[in-house]
Enzyme design. Structure first.
Site, mmCIF file in Angstrom:
data_model
loop_
_atom_site.group_PDB
_atom_site.id
_atom_site.type_symbol
_atom_site.label_atom_id
_atom_site.label_comp_id
_atom_site.label_asym_id
_atom_site.label_seq_id
_atom_site.Cartn_x
_atom_site.Cartn_y
_atom_site.Cartn_z
ATOM 1 N N ASP A 103 0.871 -1.166 0.000
ATOM 2 C CA ASP A 103 0.000 0.000 0.000
ATOM 3 C C ASP A 103 0.915 1.226 0.000
ATOM 4 O OD1 ASP A 103 -2.122 1.720 0.038
ATOM 5 O OD2 ASP A 103 -3.180 0.714 1.647
HETATM 6 C C1 BGC Z 1 -5.081 3.158 -0.042
HETATM 7 C C2 BGC Z 1 -5.159 2.123 -1.138
HETATM 8 C C3 BGC Z 1 -5.010 2.774 -2.478
HETATM 9 C C4 BGC Z 1 -3.710 3.570 -2.533
HETATM 10 C C5 BGC Z 1 -3.469 4.273 -3.860
HETATM 11 C C6 BGC Z 1 -3.864 4.049 -0.195
HETATM 12 O O1 BGC Z 1 -3.917 5.090 0.699
HETATM 13 O O2 BGC Z 1 -5.087 2.527 1.214
HETATM 14 O O3 BGC Z 1 -6.374 1.419 -1.034
HETATM 15 O O4 BGC Z 1 -5.074 1.828 -3.495
HETATM 16 O O5 BGC Z 1 -3.755 4.553 -1.508
HETATM 17 O O6 BGC Z 1 -4.342 5.309 -4.054
#
Ligand code: BGC
Length: 746
Positions: free
Chosen positions: A291
């Protein structure tokens, strides 16, 4: 002299402005784009999967150490500017080109978020925005979920990405979880079916799916710090089965790792989850990417754990630290090769794959896609109460009042990573106003801010719809400043800054909504309450006072149109709750948004309420229709089964009311004779069927017996008990709605 100095200075400033303008334009605003497919002329004779695997090995063999390390992360740190300016100033999601190698002909991959639509830059004019995943989970219609994700994938390709950061399949352990709207519900079986449907549909378009967030990410505000403790059985039976399904049945190309800690270690450092379970037990052959920004802490631990790629920038995985670790012997080149190879093999398969259609920008928010967004919104709405008020009569001359803070708000869900922008959004008020245009009815709007005025409007109206619930301010991804996120992560705890979204500490509606419901219910006894939100709420304060309650969720760009069609009976509601709603908020498992340690127990949701004999307000799987369904003649076709057999049951389902409708037929299995502690029952099959008035259909349901196994933590294996089981079939998880049968496994 001075004049000359000034002239030179002026010239230098001009050059500086031009150069930085040029860099800004090319790298940040109109940043360079790269193809995502391989140039096949560079690799003649490579066609089959086996040849692509061989190619990956040969390319790895040709990489220098620097090139190898570059395969382990997103763009280099200098891209932070591009990301920040696009996200926060231009309000668009930039493409991050990950792990390319031009010299060797390896194209990059590009991710787009997508839980409710392609997270498309405004420059493209917007994408189709669907109802949130929780609404789609409430449809219990996996074919619909496949169709929705087929469109999301097409649109992701149309914006030039080839990896989808979706579906989110974290389990809804408690309704207060801020990102509940991004997932499908509380039950691992139901989550698995939806996760697989989404994953397969996405990958058909040569987009790599990324079920997320692996694993145990069911609290939002503390996501960067919280450590989840749980026993092995709970992990395997409750929190992982849906991830296992997307790996083994969905053949997912990738998984996104979670921010949180599990069993005392950040998931990104957790070899048990990333390698022992994922690769060794489940046979995962794709790759894990982190993530974003705050999921990784320790390069050596993550390399050893098996985390393949850091996203979206090089931070913890960086050349300096990785080379130092190689030099000190903490890691070996083989460790790195082992991370690169599965990622490269997977990526090359997608980069080689032939597309069957062209993905151009005309696909974005096309009329057919928008039509599907409306259909999905209609099929997800859940009718929880209806004392002869709905459907409303469309007859002419009526005065229809649409009241509430949220009645005319474009409200499609959170403003975090799942935010997708559509060319327009139909609010509830607009949906009703459009529906009645030219009908001789009048639709009036009142924001409900003045209770006396709202009461008058309601008294004076023939039909009253109040829209209550939440917006991105109240729930969703928890957005605090980047600076504070960093501090929070470094301090190993949360700092108390109030952000946007996040978890809900209080499950009741906000005070203004509650007061409004009471006021309007006093003024008009036919009040219809429409709830917009992403998860369960506590309605105990008011649900007995109102005759009709409809859960509309964040219903997407066509939500208002769908709402009108459901309220007036053009569409018969067919959604069912994908979670149980307690009578008392204290009945749910312990939950707090602010913690760095929490234990996830074996029981939550309906399994908890069943086990503890707690009566619920609204059961898991419950939802009403404008018609009625009858269940008869449950037949267990396989009363005696081997452990490798398949349970087959049939039941007659009839539409005994006066309107065509759809019913979600659910099958649960019970374990009363088990030698170990087991849930009273577990969902093991469901099927949505459409029935005309008077029609009866024999519905078949089945489940392989191995899906009834429990995980024995001592033996470290799944075991199927040779005992007699109960099977329950009906229209909700409530005992009163279920027919009972039995079978034995020998
Ligand atoms: C989120 C993810 C997301 C990523 C990219 C993160 O803060 O937890 O679910 O895919 O950002 O935007």
């Amino acid at each position: 002299m001075l004049v000359n100095v000034l002239k030179i200075f002026g010239l230098l400033v001009l050059i500086l402005v031009l150069v930085s303008g040029w860099i800004f334009y090319t790298q940040v605003y109109n940043y360079e784009r790269f193809p995502l497919k391989v140039d096949k002329t560079r690799f003649p004779g490579v066609n089959t999967e086996a040849e692509i695997d061989q190619l990956a090995e040969s390319l790895l063999g040709q990489m220098t150490m620097d090139e190898k390390i570059e395969q382990l992360y997103g763009e280099e740190g200098s891209s932070l500017l591009k990301l920040a300016v696009n996200l926060f100033v231009l309000k668009r999601f930039p493409h991050m080109y990950i792990a390319a190698n031009e010299r060797l002909g390896i194209p990059p991959f590009v991710l787009s978020d997508g839980p409710r639509g392609a997270r498309v830059a405004d420059v493209y004019g917007g994408a189709t925005v669907f109802p949130v995943a929780m609404s789609r989970g409430a449809s219990w219609d996996v074919d619909l979920e496949a169709r929705v994700n087929d469109v999301i994938a097409r649109e992701i390709r149309a914006i030039g990405a080839n990896m989808a950061a979706t579906p989110c399949i974290n389990l809804l352990r408690h309704p207060g979880w801020g990102r509940a709207q991004e997932t499908y519900g509380e039950d691992p079986w139901h989550l698995g079916q939806f996760g697989v449907a989404a994953t397969e549909a996405i990958q058909k378009h040569n987009v790599m799916a990324s079920p997320k967030h692996y694993a145990l990410n069911s609290i939002e505000n503390s996501r960067f710090v919280v450590n989840v403790e749980l026993d092995e059985r709970t992990l395997r039976e409750v929190y992982l089965p849906h991830f296992k399904k997307v790996v083994q049945e969905g053949d997912t190309a990738t998984l996104m790792s979670a921010y949180n800690m599990a069993l005392g270690e950040y998931v990104s450092n957790n070899r048990y989850l990333l390698t022992d379970v994922l690769r060794n037990d489940w046979g995962f052959e794709g790759f894990v990417h982190s993530d974003w920004f705050f999921a990784m802490y320790d390069p050596v631990a993550s390399i050893k754990a098996g985390l393949n790629i850091e996203m979206p920038l090089s931070k913890v995985y960086n050349k300096k630290d990785i080379k130092a670790a190689l030099e000190s012997g903490e890691i070996t080149e083989e460790d790195i090769d082992q991370l690169i190879l599965p990622a490269l093999k997977t990526r090359l398969k997608y980069a080689f794959a032939q597309d069957s259609i062209e993905y151009d920008e005309a696909l974005l928010a096309s009329p057919e896609h928008i039509e599907l967004a409306r259909e999905a919104a209609e099929k997800g709405m859940v009718l929880l109460k209806n004392d002869d008020v709905l459907p409303l009569s469309p007859g002419g001359g009526n005065k229809i009042a649409v009241i509430g803070r949220l009645a005319d708000v474009e409200n499609t869900g959170d403003h975090g990573s799942s935010n997708a922008k559509s060319p327009y959004v139909i609010s509830p008020y607009h949906g009703l106003a459009n529906y009645h245009a030219g009908s001789g009815n009048t639709v009036v709007l009142d924001d409900g801010s003045d209770l006396d005025r709202a009461r008058e409007v309601a008294r004076d109206a023939d039909q009253v719809v109040v829209v209550v619930g939440y917006t991105f301010e109240d729930e969703g991804e928890y957005l605090i400043s980047t600076e504070n996120m960093k501090k929070s992560a470094e301090a190993g705890r949360l700092i108390g800054e109030k952000g946007t979204g996040g978890d809900r500490e209080d499950l009741s509606l906000v005070k203004a909504d509650r007061e409004l419901i009471h006021a309007l219910a006093d003024a008009n006894e036919k009040l219809v309450v429409v709830y917009v939100g992403g998860s369960g709420i506590d309605m105990s304060d008011w649900d007995h006072k109102v005759p009709a309650i409809l859960f509309a969720w964040y219903a997407g760009m066509e939500g208002g149109t769908a709402l009108a069609r459901v309220l007036y009976g053009d569409v018969n509601p067919s959604g069912k709750l994908p979670f149980a709603m307690a009578q008392d908020a204290a009945d749910y498992p312990y939950f707090t948004p602010y913690t760095d340690n929490i234990t996830y127990d074996y029981y939550h949701g309906y399994t908890l309420f069943d086990k503890s004999n707690i009566e619920v307000a609204y059961p898991f799987g419950f939802g009403m229709s404008y018609t009625s369904f009858g269940y008869d003649n449950l037949q267990v076709l396989t009363p005696q089964l081997d452990p490798d057999g398949t349970l087959l049951v049939e039941v007659d389902v009839s539409n005994v009311g006066g309107m065509a409708g759809e019913e979600v037929v659910q099958m649960y299995v019970g374990f009363a004779n088990s030698a170990v502690d087991r849930p009273v029952k577990l969902l093991r099959a469901f099927e949505k069927v459409a029935l005309q008035p008077g029609e009866t259909r024999t519905v078949s349901l089945e489940v392989p017996v191995e899906e009834l196994a429990w995980y024995n933590p001592e033996a470290r294996e799944w075991q199927t008990e040779t005992i007699s089981y109960a099977v329950y079939v009906g229209g909700s998880s409530a005992e009163r709605d279920l027919l009972t049968g039995g079978f034995a496994v020998q």
